[in-house]
Design an enzyme around this catalytic site. Structure first.
Site, PDB file in Angstrom:
ATOM      1  N   TYR A 108      42.196  32.480  43.604  1.00  0.00           N
ATOM      2  CA  TYR A 108      42.817  32.946  44.841  1.00  0.00           C
ATOM      3  C   TYR A 108      42.263  34.332  45.230  1.00  0.00           C
ATOM      4  O   TYR A 108      42.211  35.234  44.387  1.00  0.00           O
ATOM      5  CB  TYR A 108      44.347  32.984  44.655  1.00  0.00           C
ATOM      6  CG  TYR A 108      45.050  33.680  45.772  1.00  0.00           C
ATOM      7  CD1 TYR A 108      44.896  33.257  47.093  1.00  0.00           C
ATOM      8  CD2 TYR A 108      45.868  34.775  45.528  1.00  0.00           C
ATOM      9  CE1 TYR A 108      45.537  33.912  48.136  1.00  0.00           C
ATOM     10  CE2 TYR A 108      46.510  35.428  46.565  1.00  0.00           C
ATOM     11  CZ  TYR A 108      46.335  35.003  47.868  1.00  0.00           C
ATOM     12  OH  TYR A 108      46.951  35.657  48.894  1.00  0.00           O
ATOM     13  N   ASP A 180      47.600  31.060  35.661  1.00  0.00           N
ATOM     14  CA  ASP A 180      48.202  30.910  36.987  1.00  0.00           C
ATOM     15  C   ASP A 180      48.377  29.404  37.228  1.00  0.00           C
ATOM     16  O   ASP A 180      47.414  28.675  37.428  1.00  0.00           O
ATOM     17  CB  ASP A 180      47.273  31.542  38.041  1.00  0.00           C
ATOM     18  CG  ASP A 180      47.844  31.453  39.461  1.00  0.00           C
ATOM     19  OD1 ASP A 180      48.698  30.582  39.702  1.00  0.00           O
ATOM     20  OD2 ASP A 180      47.398  32.239  40.324  1.00  0.00           O
TER      21      ASP A 180
HETATM   22  C1  LIG Z   1      46.778  30.332  43.067  1.00  0.00           C
HETATM   23  C2  LIG Z   1      47.526  31.491  43.667  1.00  0.00           C
HETATM   24  N1  LIG Z   1      47.924  32.504  42.879  1.00  0.00           N
HETATM   25  C3  LIG Z   1      48.589  33.564  43.369  1.00  0.00           C
HETATM   26  C4  LIG Z   1      48.893  33.668  44.713  1.00  0.00           C
HETATM   27  C5  LIG Z   1      49.608  34.893  45.221  1.00  0.00           C
HETATM   28  O1  LIG Z   1      50.961  34.610  45.483  1.00  0.00           O
HETATM   29  P1  LIG Z   1      51.821  35.311  46.643  1.00  0.00           P
HETATM   30  O2  LIG Z   1      51.167  34.981  47.946  1.00  0.00           O
HETATM   31  O3  LIG Z   1      53.184  34.691  46.449  1.00  0.00           O
HETATM   32  O4  LIG Z   1      51.820  36.769  46.371  1.00  0.00           O
HETATM   33  C6  LIG Z   1      48.507  32.633  45.571  1.00  0.00           C
HETATM   34  C7  LIG Z   1      48.796  32.741  47.010  1.00  0.00           C
HETATM   35  O5  LIG Z   1      48.245  31.999  47.815  1.00  0.00           O
HETATM   36  C8  LIG Z   1      47.810  31.517  45.034  1.00  0.00           C
HETATM   37  O6  LIG Z   1      47.398  30.502  45.814  1.00  0.00           O
END
Ligand SMILES: Cc1ncc(COP(=O)(O)O)c(C=O)c1O
Length: 389
Positions: A108, A180
Site C-alpha cells: 500500500y 498486514d
Molecule cells: C493494505 C493496506 N494497509 C494499510 C492501509 C492503511 O489503512 P488506513 O487507510 O485505514 O489508514 C491500507 C489503506 O488503503 C491498505 O490498503
C-alpha cells in the site's frame, strides 16, 4: 486488557465473529455494547476507580472491540487505532534510530509513504525487496534488522508471501514479523497461527465493511509486546472514538457472511476479466497459474474479492475511459466495503510511490484495481462489460 475470550476459542468462525467481545452491558443488559461517549471517569477517591481513568487510555467500547479483534485473529490481545496507518505507526515506534526494517517492494502506497517520508527521517532504515521469495528476506537480514513487514496479498498486485517460511526466518534471527492482513481478513488468513508476531489491519476495509469508518488494529500473543504497543497507543494517542469502535464491532459480526460473497463474486469477476478480449493481464491469487498459487492455497482459505488488471492497450488514457464508464463500480480510493469500487493506483492509492520505482515493481500507469463488492455478480459483470466495451 483485552484477554482472548477462552469460551470462543474452540468455536467455528461464524460463532466467533458474531460473539467476539460481546458481553451484555452489566448496568442494563443491553445486548449490544453501548457507545461510551465519555472522555473521563469519576473516581471515588484518588486512584480509586473501576479500571477506567481517562478515555485515551481506556474506553469500554474500545475494550470490547479490542477483545473481538483478538478473538477473530486467534490472538490473545487486540489494540484499536484511529486508522490503519496509525496502527502501522505504532509498530514502527517500537524501533530506534539505526534499526532496520525489511519491507515489500509492492505494498500500500501509504505504508511506503509513512516509512520513506516520515520514519526514514528519524534514522530508521527501510529495505524494500521482493518478499515473494522468502530467501530474499533471509539475504536482506543484517545484525541491525529488527522487523520484517509483510503485506500479503499485496496491494495492488496480489503478490503472495509465504508467512510460515518468513516466520521461520524471523524466529531464527530474533526479528519481529508483522503481517498486514487487510486484504485477506481473518476470514481467509490468520498470520499469528502461521508464526507472525503481530497482525495489522486497516479496519477501514473489510472489518468495518461499509465504507463508513477509518480505523486500524493490531493483534498479538505476547504480553510484553502488548504492553509496549499499549504504551505507544496511550502515549501517542492515535485512538479511535467510541462510535467508530461500535461500527467496527458491528462490522465484525457479518465479516464471514460478507467475505463468503466477496470470494464468490471475486472469482466470477476474475474469470470474466481474464476471458475478455480487450483485457491484458489479470492479477488475482485464485488463478491456478498465479506464480504463488500454492502458497496462497496453503495459507488462505479462499482468494477474496480484490484484483487488478491491465487492458491490452496498457495506457493511463485507455484505463481512464474504463474508470469513468462504470456505473456500479464507483471510482474511489479504499476497498473492502459491500459496494464495488474501481481505482487507478498510479494516480490514487499509490501516487506517493515514485513512478520509476512503481513501474520497476510492475505497477503500470494503466493498472486498474477493483474491490469486488457483494452486489449481484451478473450485474457487476454487465457493468464491466459495458465499460470495457
Ligand atoms: C493494505 C493496506 N494497509 C494499510 C492501509 C492503511 O489503512 P488506513 O487507510 O485505514 O489508514 C491500507 C489503506 O488503503 C491498505 O490498503
Amino acid at each position: 486488557m483485552s484477554e482472548h475470550n477462552q469460551d470462543l476459542s474452540n468455536m467455528k468462525q461464524a460463532t466467533k465473529f458474531i460473539n467476539a467481545g460481546a458481553h451484555p452491558d452489566p448496568s442494563t443488559g443491553a445486548i449490544m455494547t453501548p457507545i461510551y461517549q465519555t472522555s473521563t471517569y469519576v473516581q471515588a477517591a484518588p486512584a480509586q476507580h473501576k479500571g477506567y481513568e481517562y478515555a485515551r487510555s481506556q474506553n469500554p467500547t474500545r475494550k470490547a472491540l479490542e477483545e473481538a479483534l483478538a478473538v477473530i485473529e486467534n490472538g490473545k490481545y487486540g489494540l484499536a487505532f484511529g486508522s490503519g496507518v496509525a496502527a502501522t505507526d505504532a509498530v514502527i515506534k517500537l524501533l530506534s534510530p539505526g534499526d532496520e526494517v525489511i519491507a515489500g517492494n509492492d505494498m500500500y502506497g501509504g505504508t511506503y509513504r509513512l516509512f520513506s517520508k516520515v520514519f526514514a527521517r528519524f534514522g530508521i532504515v527501510f529495505k524494500y525487496i521482493n518478499q515473494s521469495d522468502a530467501e530474499n528476506v533471509r539475504k536482506a537480514i543484517t545484525p541491525n534488522t529488527k522487523l520484517i513487514w509483510v503485506e500479503t496479498p499485496t496491494n495492488p498486485l496480489m503478490n503472495i508471501s509465504d508467512i510460515r517460511a518468513i516466520a521461520k526466518i524471523s524466529k531464527e534471527n530474533k526479528v519481529l514479523l508483522c503481517v498486514d492482513n487487510t486484504f485477506a481478513t481473518p476470514y481467509l488468513q490468520n498470520p499469528l497461527d502461521l508464526g507472525a508476531d503481530i497482525v495489522m489491519h486497516s479496519s477501514t476495509k473489510y472489518i468495518g465493511g461499509h465504507s463508513d469508518v477509518i480505523q486500524g488494529a493490531l493483534i498479538m500473543n505476547d504480553a510484553d509486546l502488548r504492553e509496549q504497543l499499549y504504551f505507544i497507543q496511550k502515549s501517542c494517542g492515535a485512538v479511535p472514538g467510541p462510535f467508530d469502535c461500535f461500527l467496527a464491532i458491528r462490522g465484525i459480526k457479518t465479516l464471514h457472511v460478507r467475505m463468503k460473497q466477496h470470494c464468490e463474486n471475486g472469482k466470477i469477476i476474475a474469470h470474466f476479466l481474464r476471458n475478455h478480449p480487450k483485457v491484458g493481464k489479470v492479477y488475482w491469487c485464485g488463478f491456478e497459474d498465479h506464480p504463488h498459487y500454492d502458497v496462497a492455497k496453503s495459507q488462505m482459505r479462499d482468494f477474496g474479492g480484490m484484483m487488478s488488471f491491465t487492458l491490452k492497450e496498457d495506457t493511463a488514457e485507455a484505463a481512464t475511459k474504463v474508470l469513468t464508464a462504470t456505473r456500479l463500480f464507483s471510482l474511489a480510493e479504499s476497498l473492502g466495503g459491500v459496494e464495488s469500487l474501481i481505482n487507478h493506483p498510479a494516480s490514487m492509492t499509490h501516487a506517493s510511490i515514485p513512478r520509476e520505482e512503481r513501474i520497476k515493481n510492475g505497477l503500470s500507469d494503466g493498472l486498474i484495481r477493483v474491490s469486488v463488492g457483494i452486489e449481484d455478480a451478473g450485474d457487476l459483470v454487465e457493468d464491466l462489460k459495458r465499460a470495457i466495451g
